[in-house]
Write a protein that holds these residues in place. Sequence first.
Motif, PDB file in Angstrom:
ATOM      1  N   VAL A  28       0.670  -1.282   0.127  1.00  0.00           N
ATOM      2  CA  VAL A  28      -0.028  -0.002  -0.012  1.00  0.00           C
ATOM      3  C   VAL A  28       0.607   1.286   0.047  1.00  0.00           C
ATOM      4  CG1 VAL A  28      -1.584   1.297   1.539  1.00  0.00           C
ATOM      5  CG2 VAL A  28      -2.027  -1.161   1.168  1.00  0.00           C
ATOM      6  N   TYR A  29       1.958   1.360   0.864  1.00  0.00           N
ATOM      7  CA  TYR A  29       2.631   2.471   0.816  1.00  0.00           C
ATOM      8  C   TYR A  29       3.613   2.560  -0.322  1.00  0.00           C
ATOM      9  CZ  TYR A  29       6.661   5.373   2.534  1.00  0.00           C
ATOM     10  OH  TYR A  29       7.415   6.469   2.738  1.00  0.00           O
ATOM     11  N   SER A  30       4.064   1.820  -0.939  1.00  0.00           N
ATOM     12  CA  SER A  30       4.791   1.603  -2.081  1.00  0.00           C
ATOM     13  C   SER A  30       3.979   2.275  -3.408  1.00  0.00           C
ATOM     14  CB  SER A  30       5.784   0.440  -2.321  1.00  0.00           C
ATOM     15  OG  SER A  30       4.844  -0.476  -2.674  1.00  0.00           O
ATOM     16  N   GLN A  31       2.649   1.532  -3.544  1.00  0.00           N
ATOM     17  CA  GLN A  31       1.869   1.873  -4.472  1.00  0.00           C
ATOM     18  C   GLN A  31       1.389   3.453  -4.311  1.00  0.00           C
ATOM     19  OE1 GLN A  31       1.288   0.093  -7.423  1.00  0.00           O
ATOM     20  NE2 GLN A  31       2.720  -1.932  -6.808  1.00  0.00           N
ATOM     21  N   GLN A  32       0.959   3.568  -3.257  1.00  0.00           N
ATOM     22  CA  GLN A  32       0.414   5.114  -3.143  1.00  0.00           C
ATOM     23  C   GLN A  32       1.491   6.129  -3.263  1.00  0.00           C
ATOM     24  OE1 GLN A  32       0.857   7.407  -0.228  1.00  0.00           O
ATOM     25  NE2 GLN A  32      -0.782   8.757  -0.884  1.00  0.00           N
ATOM     26  N   GLY A  33       2.751   5.845  -2.783  1.00  0.00           N
ATOM     27  CA  GLY A  33       3.701   6.743  -2.692  1.00  0.00           C
ATOM     28  C   GLY A  33       4.713   6.600  -3.700  1.00  0.00           C
ATOM     29  N   THR A  34       5.309   5.677  -3.999  1.00  0.00           N
ATOM     30  CA  THR A  34       6.606   5.603  -5.042  1.00  0.00           C
ATOM     31  C   THR A  34       5.925   5.374  -6.319  1.00  0.00           C
ATOM     32  OG1 THR A  34       7.785   4.684  -3.392  1.00  0.00           O
ATOM     33  CG2 THR A  34       8.420   4.374  -5.545  1.00  0.00           C
ATOM     34  N   ALA A  35       5.016   4.503  -6.624  1.00  0.00           N
ATOM     35  CA  ALA A  35       4.488   4.096  -7.800  1.00  0.00           C
ATOM     36  C   ALA A  35       3.376   5.067  -8.172  1.00  0.00           C
ATOM     37  CB  ALA A  35       3.955   2.724  -8.045  1.00  0.00           C
ATOM     38  N   GLY A  36       2.724   5.541  -7.406  1.00  0.00           N
ATOM     39  CA  GLY A  36       1.547   6.618  -7.593  1.00  0.00           C
ATOM     40  C   GLY A  36       0.366   5.873  -8.390  1.00  0.00           C
ATOM     41  N   ASN A  37       0.101   4.731  -7.739  1.00  0.00           N
ATOM     42  CA  ASN A  37      -0.959   3.776  -8.393  1.00  0.00           C
ATOM     43  C   ASN A  37      -1.943   3.581  -7.065  1.00  0.00           C
ATOM     44  OD1 ASN A  37      -2.840   2.020  -9.425  1.00  0.00           O
ATOM     45  ND2 ASN A  37      -1.198   0.721 -10.313  1.00  0.00           N
ATOM     46  N   VAL A  38      -2.662   4.909  -6.850  1.00  0.00           N
ATOM     47  CA  VAL A  38      -3.583   5.010  -5.824  1.00  0.00           C
ATOM     48  C   VAL A  38      -4.727   3.864  -5.949  1.00  0.00           C
ATOM     49  CG1 VAL A  38      -5.200   6.351  -4.694  1.00  0.00           C
ATOM     50  CG2 VAL A  38      -3.303   7.426  -5.394  1.00  0.00           C
ATOM     51  N   PRO A  39      -5.438   3.657  -6.819  1.00  0.00           N
ATOM     52  CA  PRO A  39      -6.439   2.557  -6.935  1.00  0.00           C
ATOM     53  C   PRO A  39      -5.810   1.164  -6.625  1.00  0.00           C
ATOM     54  CG  PRO A  39      -6.349   3.915  -8.929  1.00  0.00           C
ATOM     55  CD  PRO A  39      -5.308   4.357  -8.370  1.00  0.00           C
ATOM     56  N   LEU A  40      -4.727   0.871  -6.992  1.00  0.00           N
ATOM     57  CA  LEU A  40      -4.145  -0.521  -6.480  1.00  0.00           C
ATOM     58  C   LEU A  40      -3.870  -0.686  -5.197  1.00  0.00           C
ATOM     59  CD1 LEU A  40      -3.421  -3.267  -7.405  1.00  0.00           C
ATOM     60  CD2 LEU A  40      -0.887  -2.439  -7.925  1.00  0.00           C
ATOM     61  N   ALA A  41      -3.167   0.777  -4.867  1.00  0.00           N
ATOM     62  CA  ALA A  41      -3.005   0.787  -3.161  1.00  0.00           C
ATOM     63  C   ALA A  41      -4.521   0.609  -2.611  1.00  0.00           C
ATOM     64  CB  ALA A  41      -2.422   2.091  -2.880  1.00  0.00           C
ATOM     65  N   ALA A  42      -5.581   1.114  -2.975  1.00  0.00           N
ATOM     66  CA  ALA A  42      -6.826   1.125  -2.312  1.00  0.00           C
ATOM     67  C   ALA A  42      -7.335  -0.255  -2.309  1.00  0.00           C
ATOM     68  CB  ALA A  42      -7.805   2.013  -3.084  1.00  0.00           C
ATOM     69  N   ALA A  43      -7.353  -1.113  -3.502  1.00  0.00           N
ATOM     70  CA  ALA A  43      -7.439  -2.424  -3.546  1.00  0.00           C
ATOM     71  C   ALA A  43      -6.744  -3.334  -2.592  1.00  0.00           C
ATOM     72  CB  ALA A  43      -7.292  -2.855  -4.964  1.00  0.00           C
TER      73      ALA A  43
END
Length: 316
Positions: free
Chosen positions: A276-291
């Motif tokens: 969640v941390y990496s997808q929301q912050g580093t990758a910028g993939n908020v939908p995947l972080a939310a999933a």
Amino acid sequence: MTSAATTSILPRRGGFFGALSDAFWRRPKLLLFLMLTPPLLWLGIIYIGSLLALLLQSFFSVDEFSGLINYEFTLATYAELLRPANFDIILRTVIMAAAVTLFSAAIGFPIAYYAARYAKGKWKAIFYLGIMLPLWSSYLVKIYAWKLILAKEGILTWIFAKLHLLWLLDGILALPVIGGNSLSISYIGTFLVFVYIWLPYMILPTQAALERVPGNLLEASSDLGATPRQTFRTVLLPLALPGIIAGSIFTFSLTLGDYIIPQIIGSSRLFIGQAVYSQQGTAGNVPLAAAFSVVPIVIMAIYLWIAKRQGAFDAL
């Protein structure tokens, strides 16, 4: 007549605060409404609102070409969770949470049983102090202290060397998957720190449940010819089970969502919190972080439903 009697018993008080106090006394539901409105607004807007926003984000997707969020309803993001790399993260986290919960229950039950059945007076106070004392120190300080303890040059390796048991430590670290170059960068180290951090949350509900077990039931079981093992299996464990399940709610859920311990102690393989941390912050993939964030929520919803059916909330 009733109004006159009330006025004679409780005369009106002057001033703004007196009138306000009289109004609350006459309308207690108004006072209750005003007292409950701020926390309910906080719960409804900040907590539940943020969860709903998180759930809504999980139904969006990221455009692979531009990297921008596509605000169209889709289940493609949840389908990404089934990819081998992402599914391994979920499976790894759930297995770790289950292992920590089971081991904490195995360690915590004898401690809780001793405290409930034998500790009296000052010894019970010492027990509570010993269980609660680690919770008073900083979470990060404890983790970094364990990193030093588990390091290759740490005190644990030194103890193994003094006992001429380095061969045993090397054999443990050579185990596939859970091993590593040292305990501080292995799943074994992550597991040990998780157990240490969350163990008090298992002991206290278990101890509370065991204290409610009448001693005469155990004596009656023994008088009827049951062996200690039979008494434990048929009397003590079923009555203590709600407390164990209540403790497992804490250990399982806290392990499931933690990302700091695996970040500091463990291998490079991710857990759900790190994903969640990496997808929301580093990758910028908020939908995947939310999933990814929805996964522990769903797991814990099912777990809490099972725990409620077992009466675990009575031991919280």
